[in-house]
Enzyme design. Structure first.
Site, PDB file in Angstrom:
ATOM      1  N   GLN A 123       0.835  -1.169  -0.075  1.00 29.77           N
ATOM      2  CA  GLN A 123       0.019   0.124  -0.219  1.00 29.77           C
ATOM      3  C   GLN A 123       0.988   1.051   0.105  1.00 29.77           C
ATOM      4  O   GLN A 123       1.674   1.288   0.888  1.00 29.77           O
ATOM      5  CB  GLN A 123      -0.932  -0.056   1.224  1.00 29.77           C
ATOM      6  CG  GLN A 123      -1.908   1.038   1.290  1.00 29.77           C
ATOM      7  CD  GLN A 123      -2.951   0.805   2.426  1.00 29.77           C
ATOM      8  OE1 GLN A 123      -3.911  -0.004   2.328  1.00 29.77           O
ATOM      9  NE2 GLN A 123      -2.541   1.319   3.812  1.00 29.77           N
TER      10      GLN A 123
ATOM     11  N   SER B  39       1.429   6.541   2.515  1.00 28.85           N
ATOM     12  CA  SER B  39       2.085   7.392   3.463  1.00 28.85           C
ATOM     13  C   SER B  39       3.246   8.057   2.565  1.00 28.85           C
ATOM     14  O   SER B  39       4.070   7.555   1.764  1.00 28.85           O
ATOM     15  CB  SER B  39       2.516   6.857   4.751  1.00 28.85           C
ATOM     16  OG  SER B  39       1.414   6.049   5.412  1.00 28.85           O
TER      17      SER B  39
ATOM     18  N   GLU C 238      -8.821  -1.680   6.666  1.00 26.31           N
ATOM     19  CA  GLU C 238      -7.522  -2.230   7.470  1.00 26.31           C
ATOM     20  C   GLU C 238      -7.781  -1.903   8.867  1.00 26.31           C
ATOM     21  O   GLU C 238      -7.357  -2.807   9.576  1.00 26.31           O
ATOM     22  CB  GLU C 238      -6.600  -1.006   7.104  1.00 26.31           C
ATOM     23  CG  GLU C 238      -5.360  -0.993   7.901  1.00 26.31           C
ATOM     24  CD  GLU C 238      -4.249  -0.020   7.392  1.00 26.31           C
ATOM     25  OE1 GLU C 238      -3.163  -0.017   7.839  1.00 26.31           O
ATOM     26  OE2 GLU C 238      -4.731   0.944   7.174  1.00 26.31           O
TER      27      GLU C 238
ATOM     28  N   SER D 106       4.598  -1.464   3.766  1.00 29.15           N
ATOM     29  CA  SER D 106       4.841  -2.901   4.262  1.00 29.15           C
ATOM     30  C   SER D 106       4.912  -3.837   2.891  1.00 29.15           C
ATOM     31  O   SER D 106       4.005  -3.490   1.992  1.00 29.15           O
ATOM     32  CB  SER D 106       3.849  -3.324   5.300  1.00 29.15           C
ATOM     33  OG  SER D 106       3.721  -2.691   6.398  1.00 29.15           O
TER      34      SER D 106
END
Length: 733
Positions: free
Chosen positions: A476, A479, A594, A511
């Site tokens: 993902q 950020s 999430e 991640s």
């Protein structure tokens, strides 16, 4: 809508009705100066409860009760406690509930009928009474200190010892002596029996069963106090002005109130679970968890209420200290909180609270089908993982489960089974029964719902099935160095080109980016509109030219996250999900999924680690301390499970529980932080090696603690989650 531990529409109605009754008889600081609650007989406040039938809502219709459940009674107690009702309701309902658990003898029927008719009562499981046979029953002698409600009780239910035998007696001949008590809103008295004869004997009551009933009902009261403190604090913060602004507009105040809300919801969940578990083999685990959770929650919220009110909250004339006193008094009804921690730790050494949405009778056809599939599929073939914490993969094995719709059963067909929460619970239970750990598509759990909901049919066909089989692993890319929790401020740009887009920028804290085949990215496509409106949602092939992935080594020494550099990376139009400019809407879908999943699991500081500490303890003192710590950990896990199940039940009932997701997330963060910190109390000179991976690639306690920031910040920092609670749950500005 009145907040309550009850979840059914009927219990919601009960809560609202009781709250309106309780408001008429709410105890104020002025009342305690004028009315001697310690020794006053039950008055109008009690008669109103009797007239409404609330005192007997849980008693069977055969005894002229309302035929409701003990959870209905818990809702009554919760709401009455929130308004500090001065009547002997907790004592009487507890006494009658213990009597209702007895064998259906004539003595039990007579006692229940008296309670249903409005007789007041009290009950105690404390030792101190002896019983000797008598021609007319039993002769009772002894004294029990500080029995709640005894000063107003017409029938006192006590356990007495005759040798090794435990005898339950109902007596009307006790001498009660009112005593000064922390809670000055209701009567507490010493109960003395001096050669008192009673022939009203109840049989079939187990001591721990009686204790469980009493403590679970007191937990409901504590939950009511915790919730009331939130209500009063929020009301004050909305009205009180400082520096030309209402208190509720200050971020620090919003966070305080939101934390109070998390404690209140945790207390409701724990009390609810304890009541539901009273007739199960996990009764003692659930009740101990409630005792460990609800009492501190009520006390802490009462303190926070006083602090929120300021100096005026610390005066005798303000009602806040009465709630504080009720919270403290409930802490002393049975064992101390410290003793309950040890008791829960003892239980949790060999057992774990299993909070279930369904029982084994639910969805029998689905259960049989899933069982057959798992038996035919077997367990995965273990293979080396390519990542520090990524589980081993077996695509052929996972494909079989995907074909049966069992990898992500909540997804709609043909990808899943469209399973509702109760069906998902059954499927998970069958995996546990088969001893098989379900496959985890990790980030795919959050990306796939976005693709299915907002993407094209071609995108679903291209990405969903390969993700479910394990062929595609996702990362993902949300950020950025300048946009962590504030995702609307992302600066990575996408420029329209022939056939697609060119992306440039930097993403961080990603991640699995070093091993993922695809990434879901939030990128700015329009700088001329409000920042929330100029974002788009892209699916990026991580093998694309212009992508550089650099693992970030953390304080643990591991590299579980990455930074990703995008240098003029081409993404075709068919990899844009939804329309350009809809990225924010799509991103919130991803983040909601999430948070829900992250709220369910406890990674750092989980109970298994405390069991290991106990097993390896060098001495009895360390072992005893570790049991108490295990008790706290087990309570945290039980509460998280109860919060998750309560949220699922609300969704099954058609209620919107999305805002409660942040409550669960914050509770999870607190649980992991407290558990991990508790573990550090047990490290000594022999444990430095735990700051590395063990031979089985499992983090030792020290390394696990060093990895704590991942959960403290992942999926939105606690500050962000508390802000969501403040706005969406508490409706603060």
């Amino acid at each position: 809508m009145t907040a309550t531990i009850g979840l059914s529409d009927e219990q919601q109605e009960i809560a609202e009705m009781v709250a309106s009754v309780a408001e008429r008889f709410a105890t104020t600081a002025g009342d305690v100066r004028e009315k001697p609650w310690a020794d006053a007989p039950a008055g109008a406040e009690w008669q109103t409860i009797v007239e409404q039938g609330l005192h007997a809502i849980h008693l069977p219709e055969s005894a002229d009760g309302a035929g409701g459940t003990l959870l209905d009674a818990a809702v009554v107690l919760e709401q009455l406690a929130a308004h500090l009702h001065p009547g002997p309701v907790l004592a009487t309902i507890s006494a009658s509930a213990v009597c209702a658990a007895a064998e259906p003898t004539a003595a039990a029927a007579e006692t229940l009928a008296a309670f249903a008719a409005g007789a007041t009562g009290a009950v105690s499981v404390a030792s101190g009474i002896t019983a000797e046979p008598h021609a007319d029953g039993w002769v009772l002698n002894g004294t029990i200190r500080a029995v709640v409600g005894a000063a107003q009780a017409e029938h006192v239910v006590l356990s007495a010892r005759h040798g090794d035998d435990l005898i339950w007696i109902v007596t009307t001949g006790a001498t009660v002596t009112p005593v000064a008590h922390t809670d000055i809103t209701r009567g507490v008295a010493d109960v003395a029996l001096d050669n008192v004869v009673s022939n009203t004997v109840l049989t079939g009551i187990d001591l721990e069963q009686a204790r469980a009933i009493i403590v679970a009902l007191a937990a409901a009261e504590s939950a009511g106090v915790a919730g009331r403190c939130v209500t009063l604090a929020v009301e004050h913060a909305r009205l009180r002005e400082q520096f030309g602004r209402t208190l509720s507009s200050f971020q620090s105040m919003q966070q305080r109130l939101s934390l109070m809300q998390v404690r209140a919801e945790s207390a409701r969940a724990a009390a609810w679970d304890a009541i539901n578990a009273l007739d199960t083999d996990q009764r003692d685990l659930a009740v101990a968890a409630a005792a460990v959770t609800t009492v501190p929650a009520a006390i802490e919220n009462a303190v926070e209420l006083v602090v929120t009110l300021g100096a005026m909250g610390f005066t005798w004339e303000n009602d806040a200290h009465l709630l504080w006193r009720r919270a403290l008094a409930n802490a002393a009804i049975d064992r101390s909180t410290a003793a309950w921690q040890v008791r829960l730790g003892q239980l949790a050494e060999t057992d774990k609270r299993d909070v279930r949405l369904t029982d084994d009778s639910a969805h029998p056809e689905l259960r049989a089908e899933v069982s057959a599939v798992l038996a035919a599929t077997g367990n995965r073939e273990q293979r080396d993982s390519s990542h520090a914490w990524l589980k081993a993969s077996d695509i052929a094995w996972q494909q079989k489960l995907a074909d049966a719709g069992l990898v992500s059963p909540h997804l709609p067909a043909p990808y899943g089974r469209g399973a509702d929460p109760s069906e998902q619970d059954v499927i998970a239970a069958e995996f546990r029964r088969a001893g098989i750990v379900p496959p985890d598509i990790v980030i795919g759990n959050w990306v796939l719902p976005t693709i299915i909901t907002h993407g094209t049919a071609a995108q679903s066909e291209r990405f969903v099935a390969p993700t479910l089989s394990g062929e595609i692993l996702w990362c993902q890319l949300f950020s950025e160095p300048g946009a962590g929790s504030d995702l609307a401020s992302v600066a990575t740009r996408a420029v329209r080109v022939d056939g697609g887009w060119r992306l440039s920028g930097q993403k961080v804290w990603n991640s699995l980016a070093d091993v993922a085949q695809w990434g879901a990215a939030l990128v700015r496509t329009d700088t001329t509109v409000a920042k929330h409106k100029g974002l788009s949602y892209f699916l990026i092939d991580m093998a694309s030219e212009g992508i550089t992935v650099r693992p970030i080594r953390q304080a643990t020494g591991l590299a579980e996250f990455c930074e990703v550099f995008l240098d003029n990376v081409f993404v075709p139009d068919d990899c844009v999900v939804g329309e350009p400019g809809e990225g924010w809407k799509l991103a919130t879908t991803t983040l909601a999924n999430e948070r829900l999943r992250m709220g369910e699991a406890l990674g750092h500081g989980d109970s298994a680690r405390f069991r290991a500490v106990i097993a390896n303890a060098p001495d009895d003192d360390t072992r005893a301390l570790a049991r108490a710590a295990l008790g706290r950990a087990a309570a945290r896990e039980a509460v998280l499970a109860a919060l998750t199940v309560r949220g699922a039940l609300q969704r099954l009932q058609g209620r919107n529980a999305d805002s409660e997701t942040s409550v669960l997330k914050v509770a999870n963060i607190i649980a992991q932080r407290e558990g991990s910190t508790d573990l550090m109390a047990f490290i000594d000179h022999s444990t430095p090696g735990q700051a590395a991976l063990t031979a089985t690639d499992t983090a030792g306690d020290v390394l696990d603690h060093l990895g704590l920031p991942a959960v403290l910040m992942g999926g939105g920092t606690p500050d962000i989650q508390l802000g969501i609670i403040a706005r969406k749950v508490l409706a603060l500005p």
